[in-house]
Design a protein around this motif. Structure first.
Motif, mmCIF file in Angstrom:
data_model
loop_
_atom_site.group_PDB
_atom_site.id
_atom_site.type_symbol
_atom_site.label_atom_id
_atom_site.label_comp_id
_atom_site.label_asym_id
_atom_site.label_seq_id
_atom_site.Cartn_x
_atom_site.Cartn_y
_atom_site.Cartn_z
ATOM 1 N N ALA A 197 0.956 -1.219 0.070
ATOM 2 C CA ALA A 197 -0.071 -0.008 0.023
ATOM 3 C C ALA A 197 0.940 1.429 0.051
ATOM 4 C CB ALA A 197 -1.012 -0.036 1.087
ATOM 5 N N ARG A 198 2.036 1.129 0.713
ATOM 6 C CA ARG A 198 2.816 2.444 0.769
ATOM 7 C C ARG A 198 3.418 2.469 -0.673
ATOM 8 N NH1 ARG A 198 4.721 0.184 5.315
ATOM 9 N NH2 ARG A 198 6.556 -0.551 4.400
ATOM 10 N N PHE A 199 4.048 1.373 -1.065
ATOM 11 C CA PHE A 199 4.669 1.461 -2.382
ATOM 12 C C PHE A 199 3.766 1.986 -3.371
ATOM 13 C CE2 PHE A 199 5.787 -0.844 -6.459
ATOM 14 C CZ PHE A 199 6.935 -0.381 -6.479
ATOM 15 N N GLU A 200 2.408 1.793 -3.429
ATOM 16 C CA GLU A 200 1.324 2.191 -4.597
ATOM 17 C C GLU A 200 1.193 3.692 -4.201
ATOM 18 O OE1 GLU A 200 -0.539 0.753 -7.027
ATOM 19 O OE2 GLU A 200 0.920 -1.111 -6.629
ATOM 20 N N ARG A 201 1.168 4.174 -3.021
ATOM 21 C CA ARG A 201 0.981 5.612 -2.762
ATOM 22 C C ARG A 201 2.335 6.189 -3.352
ATOM 23 N NH1 ARG A 201 -1.026 3.599 1.911
ATOM 24 N NH2 ARG A 201 0.843 4.062 3.155
ATOM 25 N N TRP A 202 3.366 5.675 -3.024
ATOM 26 C CA TRP A 202 4.787 6.078 -3.537
ATOM 27 C C TRP A 202 4.796 6.613 -5.144
ATOM 28 C CZ3 TRP A 202 8.846 4.269 -6.485
ATOM 29 C CH2 TRP A 202 10.053 4.843 -6.498
ATOM 30 N N LEU A 203 4.340 5.525 -5.756
ATOM 31 C CA LEU A 203 4.223 5.506 -7.195
ATOM 32 C C LEU A 203 3.319 6.483 -7.620
ATOM 33 C CD1 LEU A 203 3.948 1.754 -8.335
ATOM 34 C CD2 LEU A 203 5.847 3.298 -8.840
ATOM 35 N N GLN A 204 2.003 6.609 -7.090
ATOM 36 C CA GLN A 204 1.128 7.682 -7.327
ATOM 37 C C GLN A 204 1.531 9.215 -7.100
ATOM 38 O OE1 GLN A 204 -2.616 6.762 -5.585
ATOM 39 N NE2 GLN A 204 -2.928 5.082 -6.935
ATOM 40 N N ASP A 205 2.444 9.394 -5.852
ATOM 41 C CA ASP A 205 3.272 10.666 -5.681
ATOM 42 C C ASP A 205 4.068 11.060 -6.797
ATOM 43 O OD1 ASP A 205 1.700 10.785 -3.451
ATOM 44 O OD2 ASP A 205 3.340 10.070 -2.099
ATOM 45 N N ARG A 206 4.693 10.103 -7.659
ATOM 46 C CA ARG A 206 5.320 10.423 -8.604
ATOM 47 C C ARG A 206 4.823 10.499 -10.183
ATOM 48 N NH1 ARG A 206 7.536 9.171 -4.631
ATOM 49 N NH2 ARG A 206 9.812 9.431 -4.217
ATOM 50 N N GLY A 207 3.334 10.643 -9.827
ATOM 51 C CA GLY A 207 2.396 10.803 -11.186
ATOM 52 C C GLY A 207 2.304 9.432 -12.009
ATOM 53 N N ILE A 208 2.629 8.283 -11.290
ATOM 54 C CA ILE A 208 2.579 7.059 -12.010
ATOM 55 C C ILE A 208 1.025 6.392 -11.595
ATOM 56 C CG2 ILE A 208 3.332 4.732 -12.566
ATOM 57 C CD1 ILE A 208 5.997 6.036 -11.296
ATOM 58 N N GLY A 220 12.923 5.848 -9.042
ATOM 59 C CA GLY A 220 13.532 6.418 -7.821
ATOM 60 C C GLY A 220 13.728 5.422 -6.854
ATOM 61 N N ASP A 221 13.976 5.694 -5.746
ATOM 62 C CA ASP A 221 14.298 4.895 -4.508
ATOM 63 C C ASP A 221 13.012 4.690 -3.729
ATOM 64 O OD1 ASP A 221 16.572 4.207 -5.778
ATOM 65 O OD2 ASP A 221 17.827 5.417 -4.220
ATOM 66 N N PHE A 222 12.433 3.455 -3.335
ATOM 67 C CA PHE A 222 11.304 3.251 -2.526
ATOM 68 C C PHE A 222 12.170 2.489 -1.086
ATOM 69 C CE2 PHE A 222 8.310 0.418 -0.500
ATOM 70 C CZ PHE A 222 7.434 1.156 -0.104
ATOM 71 N N VAL A 233 13.440 1.387 -7.849
ATOM 72 C CA VAL A 233 12.527 0.713 -8.475
ATOM 73 C C VAL A 233 12.509 1.023 -9.954
ATOM 74 C CG1 VAL A 233 9.891 1.091 -8.906
ATOM 75 C CG2 VAL A 233 10.987 1.543 -6.343
ATOM 76 N N GLU A 234 12.489 0.003 -10.726
ATOM 77 C CA GLU A 234 12.737 0.008 -12.237
ATOM 78 C C GLU A 234 11.809 -0.720 -13.176
ATOM 79 O OE1 GLU A 234 16.598 -1.884 -12.473
ATOM 80 O OE2 GLU A 234 17.778 -0.202 -11.816
ATOM 81 N N ASN A 235 11.682 -0.275 -14.209
ATOM 82 C CA ASN A 235 10.844 -1.165 -15.278
ATOM 83 C C ASN A 235 11.780 -1.357 -16.571
ATOM 84 O OD1 ASN A 235 9.079 -1.695 -17.230
ATOM 85 N ND2 ASN A 235 7.439 -0.287 -16.655
ATOM 86 N N HIS A 236 11.821 -2.666 -16.987
ATOM 87 C CA HIS A 236 12.465 -2.960 -18.217
ATOM 88 C C HIS A 236 11.685 -3.313 -19.504
ATOM 89 C CE1 HIS A 236 16.191 -3.252 -15.556
ATOM 90 N NE2 HIS A 236 15.378 -4.425 -14.857
ATOM 91 N N CYS A 237 12.088 -2.844 -20.572
ATOM 92 C CA CYS A 237 11.336 -3.026 -21.842
ATOM 93 C C CYS A 237 11.482 -4.488 -22.039
ATOM 94 C CB CYS A 237 11.891 -2.564 -22.983
ATOM 95 S SG CYS A 237 11.347 -2.832 -24.531
#
Length: 187
Positions: free
Chosen positions: A7-18, A156-158, A163-167
């Motif tokens: 849940a914290r992670f999801e909020r963190w992503l949303q705070d970054r506009g994701i 960024g760092d959580f 936190v990364e995404n690879h093609c």
């Protein structure tokens, strides 16, 4: 990742506009790898691409490319690949969505190569790449494999982890850009 951390992670992503959903696909002590695709997408993509070995046959792609005199070279390569996909896809049991996913990757390769071949050479014009275009291509290749790969998005760092995404198509893109460069520059 437990429920509270997720849940914290999801909020963190949303705070970054994701705002689009991201799935945690792998975790280690240092990295959280996320994906916007469903589990198994990368494997399905590669299985679909494996049904089209002609995609990597430079001579086959060159045949379609050579018929496009007077249009930009990178676009001629992209159209030649698209023609192969159209001609072979259904016979290889690839549906419209699978072909669209492959096209998205080949379009990205074309866009990347087009940024290196900024002079806009056309098929049949006797052009050769400039030293600056050769350097731009070499830099693009280098960026495909280094820590800041163009195929990796760093969010960024959580809580101390990257936190990364690879093609999922990075391996294929490397092969295709080398092919496209060779065809478009005749080198």
């Amino acid at each position: 990742m437990d429920e509270a951390e997720h849940a914290r992670f999801e909020r963190w992503l949303q705070d970054r506009g994701i705002t689009e959903p991201r799935r945690v696909s792998r975790e280690s002590a240092d990295v959280i790898l996320v994906s916007k695709f469903d589990p198994g997408f990368a494997a399905r993509l590669h299985e679909a691409i494996d049904r089209l070995p002609e995609l990597f046959d430079s001579a086959r792609v060159q045949d379609g490319y050579a018929t496009r005199a007077g249009i930009p070279r990178v676009e001629a390569w992209r159209l030649s690949v698209a023609e192969l996909l159209d001609r072979l896809g259904r016979g290889r049991n690839l549906d419209r969505d699978q072909l669209a996913e492959i096209r998205a990757g080949t379009d990205s390769v074309a866009a990347l190569l087009d940024s290196a071949l900024w002079s806009g050479p056309t098929v049949g014009d006797g052009w050769r790449p400039s030293p600056a275009e050769e350097r731009a291509y070499a830099e693009a290749l280098a960026r495909m494999d280094d820590d800041s790969s163009i195929f990796t998005r760093y969010y960024g760092d959580f809580e101390g982890r990257r936190v990364e995404n690879h093609c999922p198509g990075a391996r294929v893109a490397r092969r295709l850009i080398a092919q496209a460069w060779g065809i478009c520059t005749q080198t």
